[in-house]
Design a protein around this motif. Structure first.
Motif, PDB file in Angstrom:
ATOM      1  N   UNK A   1      39.030  18.829  44.640  1.00 23.55           N
ATOM      2  CA  UNK A   1      38.599  20.000  44.805  1.00 23.55           C
ATOM      3  C   UNK A   1      37.499  20.297  43.686  1.00 23.55           C
ATOM      4  N   UNK A   2      37.070  21.326  42.914  1.00 27.59           N
ATOM      5  CA  UNK A   2      35.758  21.188  42.097  1.00 27.59           C
ATOM      6  C   UNK A   2      36.481  21.580  40.826  1.00 27.59           C
TER       7      UNK A   2
ATOM      8  N   UNK B   1      28.857  32.131  38.675  1.00 27.46           N
ATOM      9  CA  UNK B   1      27.794  33.189  38.472  1.00 27.46           C
ATOM     10  C   UNK B   1      26.330  32.723  38.784  1.00 27.46           C
ATOM     11  N   UNK B   2      26.496  31.825  39.132  1.00 26.74           N
ATOM     12  CA  UNK B   2      24.775  31.046  39.942  1.00 26.74           C
ATOM     13  C   UNK B   2      25.322  31.517  41.061  1.00 26.74           C
ATOM     14  N   UNK B   3      26.895  30.462  41.821  1.00 21.83           N
ATOM     15  CA  UNK B   3      27.255  30.320  43.024  1.00 21.83           C
ATOM     16  C   UNK B   3      26.536  31.935  43.458  1.00 21.83           C
TER      17      UNK B   3
ATOM     18  N   UNK C   1      32.603  36.578  49.182  1.00 22.58           N
ATOM     19  CA  UNK C   1      33.980  35.233  49.366  1.00 22.58           C
ATOM     20  C   UNK C   1      33.647  35.022  50.323  1.00 22.58           C
ATOM     21  N   UNK C   2      33.457  35.277  51.006  1.00 22.91           N
ATOM     22  CA  UNK C   2      32.666  34.988  52.407  1.00 22.91           C
ATOM     23  C   UNK C   2      31.706  33.283  53.080  1.00 22.91           C
ATOM     24  N   UNK C   3      31.280  34.243  52.358  1.00 15.84           N
ATOM     25  CA  UNK C   3      30.136  33.499  52.092  1.00 15.84           C
ATOM     26  C   UNK C   3      30.046  31.875  51.287  1.00 15.84           C
TER      27      UNK C   3
ATOM     28  N   UNK D   1      32.881  24.873  52.406  1.00 12.38           N
ATOM     29  CA  UNK D   1      33.566  24.294  53.402  1.00 12.38           C
ATOM     30  C   UNK D   1      35.152  24.460  52.487  1.00 12.38           C
ATOM     31  N   UNK D   2      35.095  25.871  52.440  1.00 15.57           N
ATOM     32  CA  UNK D   2      36.662  25.550  51.745  1.00 15.57           C
ATOM     33  C   UNK D   2      37.079  25.413  50.638  1.00 15.57           C
ATOM     34  N   UNK D   3      36.008  24.775  49.413  1.00 13.42           N
ATOM     35  CA  UNK D   3      36.341  24.562  48.333  1.00 13.42           C
ATOM     36  C   UNK D   3      36.530  25.307  46.993  1.00 13.42           C
ATOM     37  N   UNK D   4      35.834  26.318  47.121  1.00  9.45           N
ATOM     38  CA  UNK D   4      35.742  27.329  46.675  1.00  9.45           C
ATOM     39  C   UNK D   4      36.266  28.890  47.135  1.00  9.45           C
ATOM     40  N   UNK D   5      37.650  29.026  46.553  1.00 11.04           N
ATOM     41  CA  UNK D   5      38.329  30.469  47.140  1.00 11.04           C
ATOM     42  C   UNK D   5      38.242  31.468  45.947  1.00 11.04           C
ATOM     43  N   UNK D   6      37.494  31.933  46.142  1.00 12.37           N
ATOM     44  CA  UNK D   6      37.179  33.254  44.605  1.00 12.37           C
ATOM     45  C   UNK D   6      37.451  34.310  45.236  1.00 12.37           C
TER      46      UNK D   6
END
Length: 76
Positions: A2-3, A13-15, A31-33, A39-44
């Motif tokens: 996890x981050x 913002x950068x992401x 969100x999907x991108x 690799x599913x670590x960021x679920x915004x």
């Protein structure tokens, strides 16, 4: 893996801008991108994404437009 939450908060913002670098996208596609790129670590969540997009638009870092062409009105 996890981050770290502080690192993530400072990088969102950068992401999002990176996800938009290839062209216009509406919220779900952003969100999907991000999920795919991390690799599913960021679920915004939408509750985080949409205020962030509004702030980026107010800061003139992104420009939004409405589209009805898909049968559903979406803000790109």
């Amino acid at each position: 893996m996890a981050f770290d939450s502080e690192l993530l908060r400072g990088s969102l913002d950068l992401m999002v801008l990176s996800a938009l670098a290839d062209g216009p996208r509406y919220g779900y596609l952003i969100q999907q991108s991000l999920r795919e790129a991390t690799a599913d670590r960021v679920g915004l969540s939408a509750g985080t994404l949409y205020p962030l997009l509004h702030r980026l638009e107010e800061d003139k870092l992104v420009k939004a437009s409405w589209d009805d062409g898909t049968g559903r009105r979406r803000k790109w």
